[in-house]
Design an enzyme around this catalytic site. Structure first.
Site, short mmCIF file in Angstrom:
data_model
loop_
_atom_site.label_atom_id
_atom_site.label_comp_id
_atom_site.label_asym_id
_atom_site.label_seq_id
_atom_site.Cartn_x
_atom_site.Cartn_y
_atom_site.Cartn_z
N TRP A 21 -7.63 35.46 19.30
CA TRP A 21 -7.41 34.32 18.29
C TRP A 21 -6.71 33.24 18.86
O TRP A 21 -5.63 33.61 19.41
CB TRP A 21 -7.02 35.03 17.03
N SER A 82 -7.90 41.98 21.05
CA SER A 82 -7.76 41.29 19.81
C SER A 82 -9.03 40.98 18.91
O SER A 82 -9.88 41.62 18.79
CB SER A 82 -6.51 40.53 19.84
N LEU A 83 -9.09 39.82 18.54
CA LEU A 83 -10.41 39.09 18.08
C LEU A 83 -11.50 39.22 18.98
O LEU A 83 -12.50 39.47 18.69
CB LEU A 83 -10.05 37.77 17.93
N PHE A 143 2.31 32.97 15.32
CA PHE A 143 1.42 34.10 15.63
C PHE A 143 1.75 34.79 17.02
O PHE A 143 1.79 35.69 17.32
CB PHE A 143 0.03 33.66 15.65
N LEU A 144 2.08 33.76 18.08
CA LEU A 144 2.62 34.20 19.27
C LEU A 144 3.77 35.24 19.23
O LEU A 144 3.89 36.21 19.79
CB LEU A 144 2.79 33.06 20.18
N ALA A 145 4.91 34.88 18.59
CA ALA A 145 6.03 35.49 18.29
C ALA A 145 5.72 36.71 17.64
O ALA A 145 6.35 37.73 17.94
CB ALA A 145 7.14 34.66 17.69
N LEU A 146 4.99 36.91 16.99
CA LEU A 146 4.36 38.28 16.37
C LEU A 146 4.11 39.15 17.20
O LEU A 146 4.10 40.48 17.23
CB LEU A 146 3.70 37.84 15.05
N GLN A 147 3.24 38.91 18.15
CA GLN A 147 2.72 39.54 19.29
C GLN A 147 3.85 40.19 20.14
O GLN A 147 3.46 41.13 20.85
CB GLN A 147 1.83 38.59 20.20
N ASP A 207 2.67 47.61 19.47
CA ASP A 207 1.78 46.56 18.99
C ASP A 207 2.21 46.44 17.39
O ASP A 207 1.99 47.12 16.65
CB ASP A 207 0.43 47.02 19.22
N HIS A 235 1.30 43.57 21.74
CA HIS A 235 -0.11 42.98 21.64
C HIS A 235 -0.64 42.30 23.01
O HIS A 235 -2.13 42.13 22.92
CB HIS A 235 -0.14 42.12 20.77
#
Length: 253
Positions: A21, A82-83, A143-147, A207, A235
């Site tokens: 994504w 992922s997506l 979102f990138l930071a969450l990965q 992850d 992730h």
């Protein structure tokens, strides 16, 4: 026909790779070049991402069909991240004659957590959808930071992801929202439990988006699934564990 951007590296048996994504093929260009020592790698940009045209309506079926039309070989090994893993599962489900093997990298056949299935909390995806109404760029950075959250080299990996993402303009907000809808509503569990294609799952044990428990549950329900748990990986293991990942993927193609 929708114009789908592809990048090709190497020669030999074909591995098609689909990114996640909000990203594009550039996110794993270095990894793809290294993997090309084992096979020919074709990276595709999802519709509306990177250098690919958008489609309407933006549904899982439409996305899968657009990508299949852009892949120039009749049969290939398919890897989705992922997506991209959700898209790859749908492609393998509806067009098994074109897929030799399916590799699910940091993917989940039911992305969202349910009482009987481990996944990401629905409010996490809803939160990103709400944030997209404001600052798209800041939403993508979060979102990138969450990965990479919780990883020992998280700051370095986050910078690598940011630089890759900035290579192309971000997808339009309606494309991003459609991608979140696909993640939230798709259910590929029946396919993963009953299909006869060779299937491998690769999951990082750290992850934050794909609980390793989902892979363990899948393998318990379908012992034919080949599961690889990467120690200390998040992730985006193609950045943090490239050599280990290549040693796993290379022999599969």
């Amino acid at each position: 026909m929708t114009q789908i951007h592809t990048e090709t590296y190497g020669q030999g048996p074909v591995l098609v790779m689909i990114h996640g994504w909000a990203m594009h093929s550039g996110v794993w260009r270095e990894f793809a070049r290294r993997l090309a020592g084992h096979c020919q790698v074709i990276c595709v940009d999802l519709p509306g991402h990177g250098r690919s045209e958008a489609i309407a309506p933006y549904t899982l079926r439409q996305v899968s069909d657009a990508l299949l039309k852009a892949i120039p070989v009749p049969k290939f090994t398919l890897l989705g991240w992922s997506l991209g893993a959700t898209v790859a599962m749908d492609m393998a489900d509806r067009y098994p004659e074109r897929v030799k093997r399916l590799i699910v990298l940091a993917g989940n056949p039911h992305f969202v957590d349910k009482q009987d299935w481990p996944g990401v909390k629905a409010d996490v995806l809803d939160g990103f959808a709400e944030l997209l109404k404001g600052d798209v760029q800041q939403t993508l950075v979060r979102f990138l930071a969450l990965q990479v959250n919780g990883l020992s080299h998280g700051k370095q990996l986050l910078q690598t992801l940011k630089l890759a993402m900035q290579e192309c303009p971000p997808p339009r907000s309606e494309v991003l929202l459609a991608g979140l809808r696909i993640l939230k509503t798709s259910d590929m569990r029946e396919f993963m439990l009953s299909n006869r294609l060779p299937v491998s799952m690769i999951v990082g044990d750290k992850d934050m988006l794909i609980p390793p428990a989902s892979g363990l549950l899948l393998r318990r329900l379908n012992p034919g699934i080949d599961l690889h748990l990467l120690e200390s990986a998040g992730h985006a293991p193609f950045l943090s564990h490239a050599e280990q990942l290549i040693s796993v993927i290379g022999p599969m193609v």
